[in-house]
Design a protein around this motif. Structure first.
Motif, mmCIF file in Angstrom:
data_model
loop_
_atom_site.group_PDB
_atom_site.id
_atom_site.type_symbol
_atom_site.label_atom_id
_atom_site.label_comp_id
_atom_site.label_asym_id
_atom_site.label_seq_id
_atom_site.Cartn_x
_atom_site.Cartn_y
_atom_site.Cartn_z
ATOM 1 N N ALA A 142 0.844 -1.195 0.000
ATOM 2 C CA ALA A 142 0.000 0.000 0.000
ATOM 3 C C ALA A 142 0.877 1.240 0.000
ATOM 4 N N VAL A 143 0.301 2.337 -0.492
ATOM 5 C CA VAL A 143 0.994 3.623 -0.514
ATOM 6 C C VAL A 143 -0.031 4.721 -0.274
ATOM 7 N N SER A 144 0.384 5.792 0.403
ATOM 8 C CA SER A 144 -0.562 6.862 0.711
ATOM 9 C C SER A 144 0.178 8.169 0.950
ATOM 10 N N ARG A 145 -0.457 9.266 0.561
ATOM 11 C CA ARG A 145 0.018 10.579 0.976
ATOM 12 C C ARG A 145 -0.194 10.716 2.486
ATOM 13 N N LEU A 146 0.541 11.623 3.080
ATOM 14 C CA LEU A 146 0.415 11.828 4.519
ATOM 15 C C LEU A 146 -0.626 12.890 4.834
ATOM 16 N N PRO A 147 -1.304 12.762 5.966
ATOM 17 C CA PRO A 147 -1.258 11.651 6.923
ATOM 18 C C PRO A 147 -1.902 10.388 6.363
ATOM 19 N N ALA A 148 -1.351 9.245 6.767
ATOM 20 C CA ALA A 148 -1.797 7.955 6.242
ATOM 21 C C ALA A 148 -2.347 7.087 7.366
ATOM 22 N N ARG A 149 -3.250 6.181 6.985
ATOM 23 C CA ARG A 149 -3.809 5.227 7.947
ATOM 24 C C ARG A 149 -3.997 3.891 7.222
ATOM 25 N N PHE A 150 -3.068 2.978 7.494
ATOM 26 C CA PHE A 150 -3.066 1.670 6.835
ATOM 27 C C PHE A 150 -3.759 0.626 7.704
ATOM 28 N N ALA A 151 -4.641 -0.148 7.100
ATOM 29 C CA ALA A 151 -5.276 -1.260 7.807
ATOM 30 C C ALA A 151 -4.319 -2.448 7.830
ATOM 31 N N VAL A 152 -4.092 -3.001 9.028
ATOM 32 C CA VAL A 152 -3.267 -4.196 9.211
ATOM 33 C C VAL A 152 -4.028 -5.124 10.156
ATOM 34 N N PRO A 153 -3.649 -6.385 10.219
ATOM 35 C CA PRO A 153 -4.361 -7.302 11.131
ATOM 36 C C PRO A 153 -4.387 -6.784 12.563
ATOM 37 N N GLY A 168 -5.720 -3.942 13.660
ATOM 38 C CA GLY A 168 -5.752 -2.500 13.875
ATOM 39 C C GLY A 168 -5.286 -1.713 12.669
ATOM 40 N N HIS A 169 -4.666 -0.564 12.923
ATOM 41 C CA HIS A 169 -4.197 0.321 11.866
ATOM 42 C C HIS A 169 -2.814 0.857 12.215
ATOM 43 N N ILE A 170 -2.067 1.228 11.185
ATOM 44 C CA ILE A 170 -0.822 1.961 11.348
ATOM 45 C C ILE A 170 -1.071 3.387 10.882
ATOM 46 N N GLU A 171 -0.822 4.342 11.765
ATOM 47 C CA GLU A 171 -1.046 5.747 11.443
ATOM 48 C C GLU A 171 0.297 6.464 11.306
ATOM 49 N N VAL A 172 0.425 7.244 10.233
ATOM 50 C CA VAL A 172 1.663 7.953 9.931
ATOM 51 C C VAL A 172 1.332 9.410 9.645
ATOM 52 N N ALA A 173 2.053 10.317 10.296
ATOM 53 C CA ALA A 173 1.858 11.745 10.069
ATOM 54 C C ALA A 173 3.200 12.443 10.191
ATOM 55 N N ALA A 174 3.312 13.617 9.557
ATOM 56 C CA ALA A 174 4.587 14.321 9.546
ATOM 57 C C ALA A 174 4.366 15.816 9.629
#
Length: 222
Positions: free
Chosen positions: A83-94, A96-102
């Motif tokens: 997966a790829v996303s512009r920030l802020p990002a919220r990836f679904a994983v088993p 829960g989620h991984i949240e990325v912000a900068a």
């Protein structure tokens, strides 16, 4: 016993989820020493069926992509991009989620938010700048806390210098000046001292970003 309901995602979280696009399946590029100041790489191990472990990696190029300069987060599962996303990002994983912000000074968030339980920060790659800073904290915790406190102090000093200058500039707008008058900043620095303070604040904000501690104060101070 009833299963606790999951909290409803905020509109910001839903917007971040919609930004996620499928990955292209490329392998995770190895981390090179010259990328220490331009690349952030974080890792997360999650249990998989059958007692195995799945390793997720979040790769962020701080200077942006070569084609358009956009800063994106890329999610890898067991070394392959999913997966790829512009920030802020919220990836679904088993689980829960991984949240990325900068922020401009660097990452301020790269956390695993489980469906149940407390969130936790992902582990930085040991060769990344965040990983080297984490190693310093592990080996020399007292020194690490002192460096962190000094960095925060410099950021606060930067805010105290910047805010009056911003107010002075705004007060000189004709419509504002005519209605409430102008404001003169009580802090006047020489050009050389101003450069020194600016460099110190940038370094301090970068140090805070390596610990994912940057906030709106860092943006204001810079």
């Amino acid at each position: 016993m009833p299963t606790p309901s999951r909290p409803t995602p905020s509109w910001r979280a839903r917007l971040a989820e919609r930004r996620v696009k499928p990955g292209d399946g490329r392998p995770l590029p190895p981390f090179r020493w010259w990328q220490v100041l331009s690349r952030s790489l974080f890792l997360l191990d999650l249990p998989a069926p059958g007692g195995a472990t799945t390793t997720f990696a979040v790769d962020v190029r701080q200077l942006g992509d070569r084609d358009d300069g956009e800063v994106r987060a890329r999610l890898y599962r067991d070394g392959l991009q999913v997966a790829v996303s512009r920030l802020p990002a919220r990836f679904a994983v088993p689980g829960g989620h991984i949240e990325v912000a900068a922020r401009a000074s660097g990452l301020r968030r790269c956390h695993f938010v489980p469906d149940a339980g407390e969130e936790r920060q992902l582990t930085p790659h040991p060769r990344s700048a965040e990983g080297l800073r984490a190693r310093l904290h592990h080996r020399h915790p007292v020194l690490s806390r002192v460096i962190g406190a000094v960095a925060t102090l410099f950021v606060l000093v930067g805010v105290c210098i910047t805010v009056p200058q911003i107010i002075e500039t705004i007060s000189q707008v004709p419509a504002i000046a005519d209605s409430i008058g102008t404001f003169a900043s009580p802090i006047r620095l020489s050009p050389v001292l101003n450069v020194i303070v600016t460099v110190a604040v940038v370094i301090a904000s970068t140090e805070r970003a390596l610990r994912l501690r940057s906030s709106w104060l860092d943006e204001l101070a810079n």
